[in-house]
Design an enzyme around this catalytic site. Structure first.
Site, PDB file in Angstrom:
ATOM      1  N   HIS A  51       7.215 -33.279  -0.148  1.00  0.00           N
ATOM      2  CA  HIS A  51       5.716 -33.649  -0.289  1.00  0.00           C
ATOM      3  C   HIS A  51       4.781 -32.667  -1.009  1.00  0.00           C
ATOM      4  O   HIS A  51       3.775 -32.616  -0.781  1.00  0.00           O
ATOM      5  CB  HIS A  51       5.370 -33.785   1.328  1.00  0.00           C
ATOM      6  CG  HIS A  51       6.173 -34.854   1.920  1.00  0.00           C
ATOM      7  ND1 HIS A  51       5.629 -36.189   1.858  1.00  0.00           N
ATOM      8  CD2 HIS A  51       7.421 -34.678   2.701  1.00  0.00           C
ATOM      9  CE1 HIS A  51       6.571 -36.881   2.653  1.00  0.00           C
ATOM     10  NE2 HIS A  51       7.519 -35.832   3.051  1.00  0.00           N
ATOM     11  N   ARG A 105      -0.352   3.870  12.339  1.00  0.00           N
ATOM     12  CA  ARG A 105      -1.464   3.308  12.760  1.00  0.00           C
ATOM     13  C   ARG A 105      -2.507   2.938  11.581  1.00  0.00           C
ATOM     14  O   ARG A 105      -3.348   2.138  11.929  1.00  0.00           O
ATOM     15  CB  ARG A 105      -2.212   3.884  13.780  1.00  0.00           C
ATOM     16  CG  ARG A 105      -1.411   3.621  15.001  1.00  0.00           C
ATOM     17  CD  ARG A 105      -2.178   4.332  16.410  1.00  0.00           C
ATOM     18  NE  ARG A 105      -3.364   3.601  16.586  1.00  0.00           N
ATOM     19  CZ  ARG A 105      -3.366   2.720  17.512  1.00  0.00           C
ATOM     20  NH1 ARG A 105      -2.569   2.352  18.133  1.00  0.00           N
ATOM     21  NH2 ARG A 105      -4.459   2.103  17.612  1.00  0.00           N
ATOM     22  N   LYS A 145      -0.008  -1.063  11.948  1.00  0.00           N
ATOM     23  CA  LYS A 145       0.956  -1.400  12.884  1.00  0.00           C
ATOM     24  C   LYS A 145       0.270  -2.472  14.075  1.00  0.00           C
ATOM     25  O   LYS A 145       0.688  -3.331  14.568  1.00  0.00           O
ATOM     26  CB  LYS A 145       1.786  -0.328  13.859  1.00  0.00           C
ATOM     27  CG  LYS A 145       2.591  -0.761  14.925  1.00  0.00           C
ATOM     28  CD  LYS A 145       3.729  -1.454  14.314  1.00  0.00           C
ATOM     29  CE  LYS A 145       4.631  -2.037  15.359  1.00  0.00           C
ATOM     30  NZ  LYS A 145       5.500  -2.918  14.757  1.00  0.00           N
ATOM     31  N   CYS A 159      -5.926   2.774  13.059  1.00  0.00           N
ATOM     32  CA  CYS A 159      -6.209   4.184  12.939  1.00  0.00           C
ATOM     33  C   CYS A 159      -5.724   5.100  14.010  1.00  0.00           C
ATOM     34  O   CYS A 159      -5.153   4.282  15.163  1.00  0.00           O
ATOM     35  CB  CYS A 159      -7.844   4.512  12.780  1.00  0.00           C
ATOM     36  SG  CYS A 159      -8.771   3.786  11.705  1.00  0.00           S
ATOM     37  N   GLU A 164       5.630  -9.076   3.785  1.00  0.00           N
ATOM     38  CA  GLU A 164       5.150  -7.856   4.465  1.00  0.00           C
ATOM     39  C   GLU A 164       5.697  -6.639   3.661  1.00  0.00           C
ATOM     40  O   GLU A 164       4.865  -5.648   3.358  1.00  0.00           O
ATOM     41  CB  GLU A 164       5.150  -7.822   5.645  1.00  0.00           C
ATOM     42  CG  GLU A 164       5.220  -6.758   6.645  1.00  0.00           C
ATOM     43  CD  GLU A 164       5.054  -7.363   7.915  1.00  0.00           C
ATOM     44  OE1 GLU A 164       5.940  -7.698   8.752  1.00  0.00           O
ATOM     45  OE2 GLU A 164       4.187  -6.864   8.749  1.00  0.00           O
ATOM     46  N   ASN A 167     -11.578   5.272  16.436  1.00  0.00           N
ATOM     47  CA  ASN A 167     -10.813   3.777  16.201  1.00  0.00           C
ATOM     48  C   ASN A 167     -11.751   2.628  16.634  1.00  0.00           C
ATOM     49  O   ASN A 167     -12.341   3.004  17.805  1.00  0.00           O
ATOM     50  CB  ASN A 167      -9.581   3.875  17.025  1.00  0.00           C
ATOM     51  CG  ASN A 167      -8.639   4.861  16.378  1.00  0.00           C
ATOM     52  OD1 ASN A 167      -8.711   5.657  15.488  1.00  0.00           O
ATOM     53  ND2 ASN A 167      -7.655   4.968  17.074  1.00  0.00           N
ATOM     54  N   GLY A 168     -11.747   1.618  15.773  1.00  0.00           N
ATOM     55  CA  GLY A 168     -12.596   0.360  16.353  1.00  0.00           C
ATOM     56  C   GLY A 168     -13.745   0.247  15.302  1.00  0.00           C
ATOM     57  O   GLY A 168     -13.766   0.619  14.172  1.00  0.00           O
ATOM     58  N   GLU A 177       9.612 -16.312   9.990  1.00  0.00           N
ATOM     59  CA  GLU A 177       9.640 -15.141  10.632  1.00  0.00           C
ATOM     60  C   GLU A 177      10.316 -14.609   9.296  1.00  0.00           C
ATOM     61  O   GLU A 177       9.768 -13.415   8.724  1.00  0.00           O
ATOM     62  CB  GLU A 177      10.243 -14.864  11.772  1.00  0.00           C
ATOM     63  CG  GLU A 177      10.687 -13.481  11.997  1.00  0.00           C
ATOM     64  CD  GLU A 177       9.267 -12.583  12.159  1.00  0.00           C
ATOM     65  OE1 GLU A 177       8.253 -13.136  12.106  1.00  0.00           O
ATOM     66  OE2 GLU A 177       9.459 -11.318  12.040  1.00  0.00           O
ATOM     67  N   LYS A 220       8.444 -11.350   6.901  1.00  0.00           N
ATOM     68  CA  LYS A 220       9.099 -10.237   6.735  1.00  0.00           C
ATOM     69  C   LYS A 220       9.092  -9.741   5.484  1.00  0.00           C
ATOM     70  O   LYS A 220       8.990  -8.675   4.682  1.00  0.00           O
ATOM     71  CB  LYS A 220      10.346  -9.972   7.237  1.00  0.00           C
ATOM     72  CG  LYS A 220      10.811  -8.998   7.983  1.00  0.00           C
ATOM     73  CD  LYS A 220      10.155  -8.524   9.482  1.00  0.00           C
ATOM     74  CE  LYS A 220       8.814  -9.212   9.819  1.00  0.00           C
ATOM     75  NZ  LYS A 220       8.442  -9.112  11.193  1.00  0.00           N
ATOM     76  N   TRP A 225      -7.210   3.720   8.867  1.00  0.00           N
ATOM     77  CA  TRP A 225      -7.077   2.462   8.208  1.00  0.00           C
ATOM     78  C   TRP A 225      -8.409   1.716   8.085  1.00  0.00           C
ATOM     79  O   TRP A 225      -8.880   1.283   8.854  1.00  0.00           O
ATOM     80  CB  TRP A 225      -6.464   1.385   9.122  1.00  0.00           C
ATOM     81  CG  TRP A 225      -5.634   0.245   8.660  1.00  0.00           C
ATOM     82  CD1 TRP A 225      -4.747   0.120   7.762  1.00  0.00           C
ATOM     83  CD2 TRP A 225      -6.346  -1.001   8.597  1.00  0.00           C
ATOM     84  NE1 TRP A 225      -4.549  -1.195   7.467  1.00  0.00           N
ATOM     85  CE2 TRP A 225      -5.582  -2.084   7.624  1.00  0.00           C
ATOM     86  CE3 TRP A 225      -7.510  -1.434   9.324  1.00  0.00           C
ATOM     87  CZ2 TRP A 225      -5.989  -3.375   7.718  1.00  0.00           C
ATOM     88  CZ3 TRP A 225      -7.785  -2.928   9.197  1.00  0.00           C
ATOM     89  CH2 TRP A 225      -7.139  -3.885   8.370  1.00  0.00           C
TER      90      TRP A 225
HETATM   91  O1  M6R Z   1       1.330  -6.414  18.448  1.00  0.00           O
HETATM   92  P1  M6R Z   1       1.415  -7.533  18.271  1.00  0.00           P
HETATM   93  O2  M6R Z   1       2.667  -8.420  18.553  1.00  0.00           O
HETATM   94  O3  M6R Z   1       0.109  -8.568  18.808  1.00  0.00           O
HETATM   95  O4  M6R Z   1       1.101  -7.916  16.609  1.00  0.00           O
HETATM   96  C1  M6R Z   1       0.688  -8.899  16.115  1.00  0.00           C
HETATM   97  C2  M6R Z   1       1.061  -9.115  14.593  1.00  0.00           C
HETATM   98  O5  M6R Z   1       0.213  -8.211  14.255  1.00  0.00           O
HETATM   99  C3  M6R Z   1       2.309  -8.373  14.049  1.00  0.00           C
HETATM  100  O6  M6R Z   1       3.321  -9.129  14.604  1.00  0.00           O
HETATM  101  C4  M6R Z   1       2.514  -8.449  12.583  1.00  0.00           C
HETATM  102  O7  M6R Z   1       2.450  -9.773  12.049  1.00  0.00           O
HETATM  103  C5  M6R Z   1       3.838  -7.852  11.999  1.00  0.00           C
HETATM  104  N1  M6R Z   1       3.261  -6.802  11.461  1.00  0.00           N
HETATM  105  C6  M6R Z   1       4.598  -8.444  11.515  1.00  0.00           C
HETATM  106  O8  M6R Z   1       5.933  -7.777  11.206  1.00  0.00           O
END
Ligand code: M6R
Length: 614
Positions: A508, A28, A609, A2, A492, A102-103, A485, A489, A76
């Site tokens: 396997h 956010r 984010k 948020c 996501e 937020n939180g 990685e 991506k 969020w």
């Molecule tokens: O801010 P951080 O690096 O701690 O965040 C960790 C993950 O939430 C972050 O890398 C998330 O997986 C990304 N959206 C990936 O692109």
């Protein structure tokens, strides 16, 4: 999660300022948004489900006033579905207090029961709504806003960043925090509250980074910060040195593409912060890791989430292989609950772009409490992890706005390369000549990233030519971690089902999934493992998969071509760096796949984010 913004000034423009701030914070959280403004006839609150544009349209339609002060929120959802009524701000029962939050308030259910028993009714399903209700009750008793906030805070368990307005105090805004970031910005005859710096950067570079249990009181002329007893607290002004443009799109259609293209620059910055051409070792004396400290360690953990976890996997591989130090990598959400062995002979390295990820922060606190020293590899200066870690290695990626992490990962890998060299030199596992050669390779890395970025059109054309049902990323050694990685991506931002596998694991089980329509991306950069990976790729090709290989220009290209339907090459490089370089095409593949499918690249569904809740 948020976003919070608050504004108070001498000109009647609060709504515009708040909407502008919210637009910088929408990354956010973006399932609903709301605003509260002081007007001569009292506080006006409006909120709408969906993206910020819905709120903007609604405000224009109803002719929402400007006002001199107000607070805003982009949400969020955690408690309660995204809806108008669950959006913030929330009122107290008697409409004397308005709050954005937020939180998560962990004991909200119990407090809500208590308030209902005392006669309150609630409109939303949120945990937040109890906050204005409790503050208002104490305010009625004490007539003192700080005391009311303080008493309310002491009843709440969990995390919060709060923006608060009292209906009978139109010349003031209040802010408070615990375990959720909040800053206060200093302007000329105007002041700000924000959950993070980009929201106010167009107007001020001077901010206070509030600490846990700080309460800030803002009017147009001054900002006071007090503790829970109301005693003044001194906080230093933090002067932000980043460029405003670096927090905006700079001509690219999406933040993600801009951030991909920033990588030569930010990797250079990260390396240059600790390595110059004339040095015999990276400059790491502020990290508290001398030879004696290293020799006295019994274990090293690396703890992180998501993309940062993938960077940690690469770090572990390099530290073990080059510095010969055993290192355990774990996702923070598992680490914090499994009672790992942690003591004074433990070094915990937490990796986080935002420095606010709830699980990573909890792992840090747990490790410190158990006596370990904690090194944070963090991007955001002034973030919670950067403040609480014993030592900080900043990555200098600049603000990363797109939800999909790109440039932060590359800078985290640059940090891993320097850390590996540091450990290996201290332990006598790297000779001065080897370091000299590595240094030359490191300094050349940004230019190689630039060469790969020139292949953007080629990569876009590959995306245009494929339409996979599902995707597997396979590789061996470092290439396996690179694939993890790439796969994250794609999931996501392109919502495509994909998995990363160690190439040798296919037989396997996962090979049963291979059929025509499956795309297998082979990452084939580790010279000693090429033949083995190519054999595995032949097995999937024989079962109908389409094969795309990412490899280095100096590899045995004829061998790779014998299996690859398509191929992307990256420049020859030191074997240690391939996870960084081979990931650049992976980023572009995911980006163009998302664009092709018409998705919201920078704000993918269900994500935010910064994951500041568990
Ligand atoms: O801010 P951080 O690096 O701690 O965040 C960790 C993950 O939430 C972050 O890398 C998330 O997986 C990304 N959206 C990936 O692109």
């Amino acid at each position: 999660m948020c976003g919070i913004i608050g504004y108070i000034g001498v000109e009647e423009k609060a709504t515009n300022m708040i909407m502008e701030g919210l637009s910088k914070l929408e990354y956010r959280g973006y399932d609903s948004a709301g605003i509260a403004i002081f007007t001569p006839s009292g506080i006006c609150v409006e909120k709408t489900k969906g993206k910020l544009v819905n709120l903007a349209d609604h405000l224009a339609q109803i002719g929402f006033p400007q006002g001199y002060a107000g607070i805003g929120h982009t949400r969020w959802a955690t408690h309660g579905e995204p809806s108008d009524v669950n959006a913030h701000p929330h009122w107290s029962q008697d409409h004397s207090v308005v709050v954005v939050h937020n939180g998560i308030i962990e004991n909200y259910a119990q407090l809500r029961e208590e308030l209902i028993a005392a006669g309150d009714t609630f409109l939303s399903d949120t945990d937040t709504e109890i906050i204005p209700h409790i503050i208002a009750r104490y305010y009625r008793e004490d007539k003192d806003p700080v005391q009311a906030i303080s008493r309310a805070i002491q009843r709440m368990r969990g995390s919060y960043a709060l923006g608060i307005m009292f209906a009978d105090r139109p010349g003031e805004l209040y802010a408070a925090r615990k375990d959720s970031p909040l800053i206060v910005g200093l302007g000329q005859n105007e002041n700000y509250i924000a959950s993070d710096i980009p929201a106010v950067l167009a107007h001020t570079r001077d901010v206070y980074l509030l600490e846990d249990y700080d309460i800030a009181i803002l009017n147009t002329e001054e900002i006071r910060i007090v503790d829970l007893e109301g005693n003044p607290v001194h906080r230093e002004i933090f002067h932000v040195t980043w460029d405003v443009a670096s927090a905006e799109k700079g001509g690219f259609p999406h933040f993600m593409l801009k951030e991909i293209h920033e990588q030569p620059h930010v990797v250079r910055e990260t390396l240059a912060s600790r390595l110059q051409e004339n040095m015999d070792a990276p400059k790491m004396d502020d990290l508290g890791i001398s030879k004696e400290v290293l020799d006295g360690l019994e274990r090293i953990y690396m703890v992180a989430c998501g993309t940062a976890y993938h960077a940690a996997m690469v770090g572990k591989y390099l530290i073990e292989r080059v510095a010969r130090l055993s290192t355990i990598v774990e996702t923070a959400s598992e680490f914090r609950y499994r009672d790992p062995i942690i003591d004074e002979k433990t070094l915990v390295i937490v990796v986080s772009q935002s420095g606010e990820t709830a699980d990573t922060l909890a792992a840090l606190r747990m490790s410190k409490q158990a006596g370990a020293k904690v090194l944070g590899i963090v991007n955001v200066v002034g973030s919670s992890i950067s403040r609480e870690a014993d030592y900080v290695f900043y990555t200098w990626a600049g603000p990363e706005i797109a939800v999909a992490s790109t440039k932060a990962y590359s800078c985290q890998l640059a940090a891993m390369y320097l850390l590996t060299a540091h450990f290996a030199l201290l332990r006598g596992k790297m000779t001065p000549q080897e370091f000299h050669d590595l240094k030359g390779d490191l300094i050349g890395l940004p230019a190689k990233i630039g060469e790969i970025l020139k292949k953007e059109e080629e990569i876009k054309a590959i995306v245009d030519s494929v339409d996979p049902l599902n995707v597997f990323y396979v590789g061996r050694g470092l290439d396996y971690y690179t694939g993890m990685e790439g796969s994250l991506k794609l999931k996501e931002i392109a919502y495509l089902h994909s998995e990363a596998y160690a190439a040798g694991e296919l037989k396997h089980g996962p090979i049963a999934m291979i059929e025509p329509g499956t795309l297998v991306i082979g990452i084939v950069t580790q010279k000693s493992l090429i033949e083995k990976t190519v054999s595995n790729l032949k097995e999937v090709k024989a079962r109908g998969a389409q094969v795309l290989c990412i490899t280095t220009e100096d590899a045995d290209l004829a061998l790779i071509q014998s299996v690859a339907d398509q191929m992307i090459t990256i420049p020859d490089c030191n074997w240690m760096f391939t996870s960084l370089l081979a990931n650049i095409p992976q980023q572009l593949l995911a980006y163009y796949m998302s664009v092709k499918k018409g998705y919201d690249v920078d704000k993918p569904r269900n994500l935010a984010k910064s994951v500041t809740v568990e």
